[in-house]
Design a protein around this motif. Structure first.
Motif, PDB file in Angstrom:
ATOM      1  N   UNK A 123       0.824  -1.220   0.000  1.00 18.93           N
ATOM      2  CA  UNK A 123       0.000   0.000   0.000  1.00 18.93           C
ATOM      3  C   UNK A 123       0.851   1.260   0.000  1.00 18.93           C
ATOM      4  N   UNK A 124       2.092   1.123   0.451  1.00 18.16           N
ATOM      5  CA  UNK A 124       2.978   2.287   0.478  1.00 18.16           C
ATOM      6  C   UNK A 124       4.414   1.804   0.377  1.00 18.16           C
ATOM      7  N   UNK A 125       5.275   2.701  -0.119  1.00 19.18           N
ATOM      8  CA  UNK A 125       6.689   2.344  -0.211  1.00 19.18           C
ATOM      9  C   UNK A 125       7.521   3.576   0.010  1.00 19.18           C
ATOM     10  N   UNK A 126       8.654   3.392   0.658  1.00 15.70           N
ATOM     11  CA  UNK A 126       9.572   4.506   0.868  1.00 15.70           C
ATOM     12  C   UNK A 126      10.122   4.932  -0.494  1.00 15.70           C
ATOM     13  N   UNK A 127      10.140   6.236  -0.771  1.00 17.52           N
ATOM     14  CA  UNK A 127      10.647   6.631  -2.074  1.00 17.52           C
ATOM     15  C   UNK A 127      10.694   8.126  -2.271  1.00 17.52           C
ATOM     16  N   UNK A 128      11.069   8.522  -3.475  1.00 17.17           N
ATOM     17  CA  UNK A 128      11.208   9.933  -3.823  1.00 17.17           C
ATOM     18  C   UNK A 128       9.958  10.427  -4.558  1.00 17.17           C
ATOM     19  N   UNK A 129       9.701  11.737  -4.424  1.00 14.23           N
ATOM     20  CA  UNK A 129       8.626  12.316  -5.238  1.00 14.23           C
ATOM     21  C   UNK A 129       8.908  12.088  -6.722  1.00 14.23           C
ATOM     22  N   UNK A 130      10.190  12.196  -7.103  1.00 17.50           N
ATOM     23  CA  UNK A 130      10.549  12.029  -8.514  1.00 17.50           C
ATOM     24  C   UNK A 130      10.183  10.637  -9.010  1.00 17.50           C
ATOM     25  N   UNK A 131      10.378   9.623  -8.170  1.00 15.93           N
ATOM     26  CA  UNK A 131      10.048   8.249  -8.564  1.00 15.93           C
ATOM     27  C   UNK A 131       8.540   8.093  -8.701  1.00 15.93           C
ATOM     28  N   UNK A 132       7.787   8.643  -7.729  1.00 16.71           N
ATOM     29  CA  UNK A 132       6.327   8.567  -7.792  1.00 16.71           C
ATOM     30  C   UNK A 132       5.827   9.217  -9.078  1.00 16.71           C
ATOM     31  N   UNK A 133       6.377  10.372  -9.412  1.00 15.88           N
ATOM     32  CA  UNK A 133       5.978  11.074 -10.627  1.00 15.88           C
ATOM     33  C   UNK A 133       6.300  10.236 -11.866  1.00 15.88           C
ATOM     34  N   UNK A 134       7.512   9.688 -11.884  1.00 15.08           N
ATOM     35  CA  UNK A 134       7.939   8.914 -13.054  1.00 15.08           C
ATOM     36  C   UNK A 134       7.071   7.677 -13.252  1.00 15.08           C
ATOM     37  N   UNK A 135       6.608   7.059 -12.151  1.00 14.95           N
ATOM     38  CA  UNK A 135       5.821   5.834 -12.264  1.00 14.95           C
ATOM     39  C   UNK A 135       4.314   6.118 -12.270  1.00 14.95           C
ATOM     40  N   UNK A 136       3.936   7.426 -12.210  1.00 16.74           N
ATOM     41  CA  UNK A 136       2.509   7.783 -12.220  1.00 16.74           C
ATOM     42  C   UNK A 136       1.797   7.384 -10.940  1.00 16.74           C
ATOM     43  N   UNK A 137       2.469   7.457  -9.820  1.00 15.61           N
ATOM     44  CA  UNK A 137       1.896   7.061  -8.536  1.00 15.61           C
ATOM     45  C   UNK A 137       1.654   8.285  -7.666  1.00 15.61           C
ATOM     46  N   UNK A 138       0.914   8.083  -6.552  1.00 19.70           N
ATOM     47  CA  UNK A 138       0.701   9.160  -5.589  1.00 19.70           C
ATOM     48  C   UNK A 138       1.895   9.297  -4.649  1.00 19.70           C
ATOM     49  N   UNK A 139       1.913  10.388  -3.893  1.00 19.60           N
ATOM     50  CA  UNK A 139       3.081  10.649  -3.053  1.00 19.60           C
ATOM     51  C   UNK A 139       2.657  11.415  -1.802  1.00 19.60           C
ATOM     52  N   UNK A 140       3.136  10.983  -0.664  1.00 23.07           N
ATOM     53  CA  UNK A 140       2.911  11.673   0.606  1.00 23.07           C
ATOM     54  C   UNK A 140       4.268  12.127   1.114  1.00 23.07           C
ATOM     55  N   UNK A 141       4.484  13.427   1.124  1.00 21.31           N
ATOM     56  CA  UNK A 141       5.811  13.937   1.464  1.00 21.31           C
ATOM     57  C   UNK A 141       6.103  13.776   2.953  1.00 21.31           C
ATOM     58  N   UNK A 142       7.322  13.341   3.270  1.00 22.15           N
ATOM     59  CA  UNK A 142       7.749  13.269   4.669  1.00 22.15           C
ATOM     60  C   UNK A 142       8.912  14.214   4.959  1.00 22.15           C
ATOM     61  N   UNK A 143       9.511  14.773   3.910  1.00 20.25           N
ATOM     62  CA  UNK A 143      10.606  15.706   4.177  1.00 20.25           C
ATOM     63  C   UNK A 143      11.546  15.847   2.988  1.00 20.25           C
ATOM     64  N   UNK A 144      12.672  16.504   3.261  1.00 16.01           N
ATOM     65  CA  UNK A 144      13.692  16.708   2.229  1.00 16.01           C
ATOM     66  C   UNK A 144      15.002  16.193   2.798  1.00 16.01           C
TER      67      UNK A 144
END
Lengths: 624, 624
Positions: free
Chosen positions: B567-588
């Protein structure tokens, strides 16, 4: 259009490099099947699109189980688990692992659900109740997790990567069966000049025809540099035909090379076509050889005109063209394409032009590399194989001194110094001995010249025929004697009986040049006859028609007889027998194979010495 | 038939070499066209069958004449000769030269009868009366006599000569258009094992299928060694099918290799076929890797069974098989196939078996070559491209010490050390920066392991992500920040709002392994949340389903979400965007590119530093 006069002054080598570097021969990319991708260069990055392995994979033969079931197991107190089934490599698991159970797995098998480790078979015993486990394992032990080798999304190979077996393996693992690579630049090769004939076709020598050397030489060098050579049909010096062919090549190729003719008219035709229909960027450089180099553009193709002499053409190709082809194909400069050595002899250079000196290599007895100039006039095709590469001599250098360190740019990364460098007289036994050595080199310069070079420290070995002055430096490896005399037509129709027949009758002969063993023996024979008749030798030789008609090929006089061009020729009984000709014996001469003390221990010299001892002279008529 | 028990004891490496050297895979000779002969090796001596040139040839543009007519000529008192006509290259002379006359000739022209020398055009002046000659020439000057380049009957090239552009040129000059060369030994490659699938075909991972790595890898290595690889269709572990294929390959090939499967059953099948229908010469050697090697004969073909793991297969191929193929093809050992360097770190070895240690190369700041062990377990295909070759460690050696000089046998003569060796976290900006360098190498081992290796002096550069301990040795080249968080399905259907959702709701996640930058930041985030809730971090993580499900591929958690496996995976916003997935930001988090003082000046490190300064981060969502 530039004014032709602009090109009257020779361009500097730096300017020529600049112009060549500016040519656009970029072939773009193409897709090739994986099994044809060896040596090619990736055009773009390849990211993994799948996990390798694609499943949690048993990495040993054994039993898949829950690691926690083994925590108390050791050799002294094994744990027994019940056997739930088996999974082999390439099978979809039909079982799962519950607590207290194990599943037999082979290396490469999919881990069944519920299992998190594998105990290797060597630490287990199959029993009636199931399987006895004699060691503890941790979760993940002997398991390669999905993606642990390569994870999907990972950068696998970057653009510019050259594909060796290893990269082909990685691409295979990713399931890639075709790859985007740099295309090979298409290089058209035009052969011009009315006198040129393609190898394999009949040659009319008396009409001045010669075989086209440059087309295949340059095509091979193009392929070696990573280009795709395209040989165009030969045309002569006809302007219309040449224009059509140049225009066609320019549409079909990334780069067009013309090469082959030394005739001014062919060069003029190409010059005119490029100047009137394209852009002439450079005409002539202050480089020896290479003065006549042309660089231009014709349509979308680049154009380079190479000099006509084979060594010059290959040298200019290597220096100015090969780097552009490699660059366009994405290939690096070959790492082994230069070697450093020291000049074996002093070489004078013409100041004012950069010189690309054709050079041969030889290792001395200490394994040091010696470099010697190869200069028979650039027109000689044998210089192609006698030279190993070129030394670049700056325009302001008057000479290279003996012992000076120089860098040789090799003609090809495949070039090696010869195992043994030989010089001297041609001899059929010597030829056979050379055949038994790996990559020897033989320079058929005759005995006198070969001994001179031996004193200069260049060749390893000299094949010295006939009476030679004593040389205190030389070490004899062995030798044989050979019967020599006059080769005459089969059946000796003119009844030639010896030198008196030549002197006293009408017949013509073909001689060998001074310094060759047969000539030395022949002249000694003439001296004896002159003494006998109490006259000067010149009185005899003036009466021998063709005495001054000298050749340097050992069989050339005999072949002149065979061709009907002479009544007699100086030669060996063995040559007469091989060519089916008659023979009038004049004597026997010694052939000695000589080396120097410092080269005596080179492995190939050692092998040659052994081979001389074992050669079967009975195969060679007149030898013993 | 030998008793199978005889092979239970592992053969010594020396014995294995002896058996391999004794295999007969001689392919004999074949005739190839000259334009396909590059790199091939002559099977027999080539003697010249014609004179080159085939006629007395003008070697300069000018006037053919009798030398004696010029003896009195100089700049001050020219001699005038009447002009009898002209001969161009490729023309049969229609004129001859009588005393007092000259004939205009172009370079390459047939010398007209009566002429014995050429005066170059630059030393002449055309006049109304004929031509003014301003220099004296000697007989033969500027003329290449018939046969002076190569005389008919001369030994031109010896057997065993490798054909480079130069030799192709000489053969062209002799009119040879096809040449007798050593044939390429035909090497059949059999791929066995039920689990193997050819690249390009669909893969069923859950049925344990993997792509066949060895077939194309070994085929490429065979071609590189001078053999002609022949890939046979894949068969599984079926005895009948394998037997038919082995027998067919043995009739069609000089050498048959089997390779591909790690499954014991496939090996057993081959073993049985070779033992029952041929001769098994060797089974197993005391070499790591390579213990399972088989050598035998089947019909007229030799047979070698390679280990299944790709690096092992390539290593054993190189060590025992490639030399036989090169020898059969007549090719020399490649001169550049070994390099010497010093061990970057100490490496322990298992005593009792000779080890062929897979090794990578890196140049230090002084240009010295360092050698480091590459050992991910032989099953890893990435070791293929991370290793450059192998170091042979004798059976009685317990360890190689850091700084010890070792010789690396390269996997291929094309292998070069990487321009820059990088290690660390995967990052899309870092990947793009690497794409701009020539042949970099990147080891995606995570930040912590990469920094450990940097301290050991192995990599040039580390891509360090997230909070890292201070490293006094490291020099920062530059960096960027990236937004990280939880990658969720498109539209975030479960309404995950952050870590509390993972802790408090049912959803599952996929994590990254410790030592990776995102994991470090994630754990720091969890620590802060635990502090906030005043509980231990473990109380949080115990409630996160999948917290211990760790991966090492930077995109692997996101891809698990994409595949519906979490249901969720640790990752980058860039990866979510590239794979067309949603993203919940946790920080920089900060990504720093680090090197060491001694590697800072390596050219590729310098280029990398420049590229970091110029990279356009706006292309990467969440980066700045």
């Amino acid at each position: 259009m530039s004014d032709r006069k602009e090109f009257r002054d020779l361009a500097t080598p730096e300017r020529a490099h600049e112009v060549a570097d500016g040519l656009d021969i970029d072939p773009g990319a193409e897709t090739v099947p994986l099994d044809g991708a060896r040596g090619r260069v990736l055009d773009e990055r390849i990211d993994a699109t799948l996990d390798v392995p694609g499943f949690d994979r048993a990495s040993m033969d054994g039993y898949a189980l829950r690691a926690e079931d083994t925590f108390d197991a050791d050799e002294a107190s094994p744990v027994t688990l019940s056997l739930a089934g088996a999974v082999h490599a390439g099978e979809r698991p039909a079982v799962s692992v519950d607590p207290g159970t194990a599943v037999e797995v082979s290396t490469g098998a999919v881990m069944p659900d519920g299992a998190d480790a594998v105990v290797i078979v060597e630490r287990t015993t199959a029993t009636d109740d199931g399987v006895e486990i004699r060691t503890a394992v941790t979760p993940g032990q002997n398991v390669m997790l999905s993606g642990a080798d390569i994870a999907a999304g990972t950068r696998a190979l970057g653009p510019g990567t050259r594909l060796t077996p290893s990269e082909i393996g990685l691409l295979s693992a990713l399931g890639v069966d075709e790859v985007p690579v740099r295309a090979k630049p298409t290089v058209g090769i035009l052969s011009t000049g009315d006198e040129l004939v393609r190898p394999g076709e009949p040659l009319q020598s008396q009409a001045g025809e010669i075989y086209d050397v440059n087309s295949y030489t340059i095509a091979t060098a193009v392929a070696e540099a990573g280009g795709a050579p395209e040989l165009y049909p030969h045309v002569g010096d006809d302007y219309e035909a040449m224009e059509r062919l140049l225009r066609r090549a320019a549409t079909e190729c990334d780069l067009v090379l013309s090469s082959g003719s030394t005739s001014a008219s062919a060069v003029d035709v190409i010059y005119s076509v490029v100047e009137s229909q394209g852009t002439l960027l450079l005409h002539g450089t202050a480089i020896k050889p290479g003065k006549p180099m042309l660089i231009g553009e014709l349509g979308d193709a680049a154009y380079v005109g190479l000099p006509g002499y084979p060594v010059s053409a290959l040298t200019i190709f290597r220096t100015f063209v090969a780097p552009q082809i490699r660059d366009a194909a994405g290939l690096p400069e070959p790492a082994t394409a230069t070697v450093t050595g020291e000049m074996a002899v002093r070489e004078r250079c013409e100041e004012g032009r950069r010189r690309l000196l054709a050079a041969g290599l030889v290792e001395n007895g200490d394994g040091d590399l010696l470099v010697y100039p190869v200069d028979k006039g650039s027109g000689a095709t044998t210089s192609l194989v006698d030279a190993d590469g070129t030394v670049t001599v700056p325009a302001d250098t008057a000479f290279l001194d003996a012992g000076e360190s120089v860098t040789v740019e090799l003609f090809s990364p495949d070039v090696r110094p010869p195992s043994v460098l030989c010089a001297g007289d041609s001899d059929p036994v010597a030829s056979q001995l050379l055949d038994g050595l790996d990559e020897p080199r033989f320079l058929p310069v005759g005995t006198r010249e070969a001994l001179r070079r031996l004193r200069d420290g260049i060749p390893d070995v000299v094949v010295a025929a006939g009476p030679t002055g004593a040389s205190s430096d030389a070490v004899e490896l062995g030798g044989w004697t050979r019967e020599w005399g006059l080769v005459v037509p089969a059946g000796n129709p003119d009844g030639i009986e010896g030198v008196p027949s030549l002197v006293d009758d009408d017949g013509s002969m073909v001689n060998l040049a001074t310094g060759f063993g047969l000539r030395t023996s022949f002249d000694a024979h003439l001296d004896a006859l002159a003494d006998e008749r109490d006259i000067a030798r010149s009185e005899l030789t003036d009466d021998i028609s063709g005495y001054d008609l000298t050749t340097t090929g050992g069989e050339s006089p005999a072949r002149a007889v065979s061709d009907g061009d002479a009544d007699a020729g100086l030669g060996l009984r063995a040559t007469a027998t091989a060519l089916g000709l008659g023979f009038v014996s004049l004597g026997r001469q010694r052939v000695r194979v000589l080396t120097t003390a410092d080269r005596r221990d080179k492995p190939a010299v050692e092998r040659l010495a052994g081979a001389i001892d074992e050669v079967d002279l009975s195969e060679f008529p007149g030898f013993d």
